[in-house]
Motif scaffolding. Structure first.
Motif, short mmCIF file in Angstrom:
data_model
loop_
_atom_site.label_atom_id
_atom_site.label_comp_id
_atom_site.label_asym_id
_atom_site.label_seq_id
_atom_site.Cartn_x
_atom_site.Cartn_y
_atom_site.Cartn_z
N LYS A 11 31.76 14.09 23.50
CA LYS A 11 32.77 14.38 22.47
C LYS A 11 33.97 15.11 23.08
N HIS A 92 31.60 5.09 15.94
CA HIS A 92 30.98 6.40 15.74
C HIS A 92 31.43 6.97 14.39
N GLU A 164 22.76 5.86 13.83
CA GLU A 164 22.99 7.29 13.74
C GLU A 164 23.17 7.70 12.29
N ALA A 168 22.16 13.38 10.16
CA ALA A 168 21.39 13.93 11.30
C ALA A 168 22.29 14.29 12.48
N ILE A 169 23.58 13.92 12.41
CA ILE A 169 24.46 14.15 13.57
C ILE A 169 24.95 15.60 13.60
N GLY A 170 24.58 16.28 14.67
CA GLY A 170 25.04 17.65 14.88
C GLY A 170 24.49 18.64 13.86
N GLY A 209 21.22 11.32 16.56
CA GLY A 209 21.24 12.29 15.46
C GLY A 209 20.26 13.41 15.77
N SER A 210 20.79 14.48 16.40
CA SER A 210 19.98 15.64 16.74
C SER A 210 18.74 15.28 17.56
N LEU A 229 21.29 7.87 21.68
CA LEU A 229 22.68 8.32 21.87
C LEU A 229 22.66 9.81 21.53
N GLY A 231 24.26 13.71 21.47
CA GLY A 231 25.47 14.51 21.40
C GLY A 231 25.24 15.86 22.06
N GLY A 232 24.96 16.87 21.24
CA GLY A 232 24.81 18.25 21.71
C GLY A 232 23.92 18.40 22.94
#
Ligand code: PEP
Length: 247
Positions: A11, A92, A164, A168-170, A209-210, A229, A231-232
């Motif tokens: 990101k 996204h 995603e 659940a994302i972030g 998603g997390s 995929l 993220g964090g």
């Protein structure tokens, strides 16, 4: 056998030196198993990251579908390919939500990337309000119809899908493995209905998603989950590598 993939979406995070250090750290410990590892840094770091000449694949989080022209602030697919991007993220939820990218625009991006032979991770997924109405299957199928289902079988087989769920994302709230498997199986079913079983069986479907080092093995154990995929958790080399070893 479908390709297993773990991709990290960095990101709008990391300074240049942090991005280079993270890339080098992951690349140095790349398990070199059958899992394809990809990172999506800020496009402005692409050139410097490519010069490291690592094995870790690199993609970009965004591009504009036009070849060139008056699109201030945007980068074309030719420009990002020129800098060495092998992958793009398309669809996204943050781009759909904050930059109003709709299904028709995403379709243009899909066509532009395919035309230039850049690999696509196409994201889809429902907001919480849709899940609460139990309408997630219909919602996600529409996203695929709008932006992907005009493709030929040959082109479709080059797409990677990332499911995603937006809730659940972030958020730290992961889909359960049952929820993930149900949606991944549904997505494969939609593809089968449109393209036949042979094509549907070839397409990798990632969960996002997390997803983290603690829940990845349970998610990746699902029959229709071919990777993640991230993220964090992709911002820490050890977490990302742990996820990559979770098959
Ligand atoms: C994402 O943004 O694609 C993502 C999955 O983020 P996170 O892992 O932080 O939920």
């Amino acid at each position: 056998m479908r390709k297993k993939i773990v991709a990290g979406n960095w990101k709008m995070n990391l300074s240049k030196s942090e991005a280079l250090a993270l890339y080098q750290s992951v690349d140095a410990q790349n398990p070199a198993n059958e899992v394809e590892l990809i990172v999506f840094p800020s496009a402005i770091y692409l050139d410097s990251l490519k010069k490291l000449d690592g094995k870790l694949k690199i993609g970009v989080q965004n591009f504009h579908p036009a070849e060139s022209g008056a699109f201030t602030g945007e980068n074309s697919i030719t420009q990002i390919k020129d800098l060495g991007a092998e992958y793009v993220l398309i669809g996204h939820s943050e781009r759909r939500m904050y930059f109003n990218e709709d299904g028709a625009f995403l379709k243009e991006k899909v066509d532009a990337a395919l035309q230039h032979d850049v690999k696509i991770i196409f994201c889809c997924g429902e907001p919480l309000s849709i899940r609460e109405m139990n309408a997630q299957d219909y919602f996600v199928e529409q996203q695929l119809i709008e932006s992907l289902f005009h493709l030929s079988n040959y082109a479709m087989e080059r797409i990677i899908i990332a499911y995603e769920p937006i809730w659940a994302i972030g958020t730290g709230k992961t889909a359960s493995s049952d929820q993930a498997e149900a949606m991944h199986a549904a997505i494969r079913g939609f593809i089968e209905k449109q393209y036949g079983k042979n094509t549907a069986e070839k397409i990798s479907i990632l969960y996002g998603g997390s997803c983290n080092a603690s829940n990845a093995s349970e998610l990746f154990a699902c029959e229709n989950v071919d990777g993640g995929l991230i993220g964090g958790a992709a911002l820490k080399a050890n977490d990302f590598l742990q996820i990559a070893k979770s098959f």
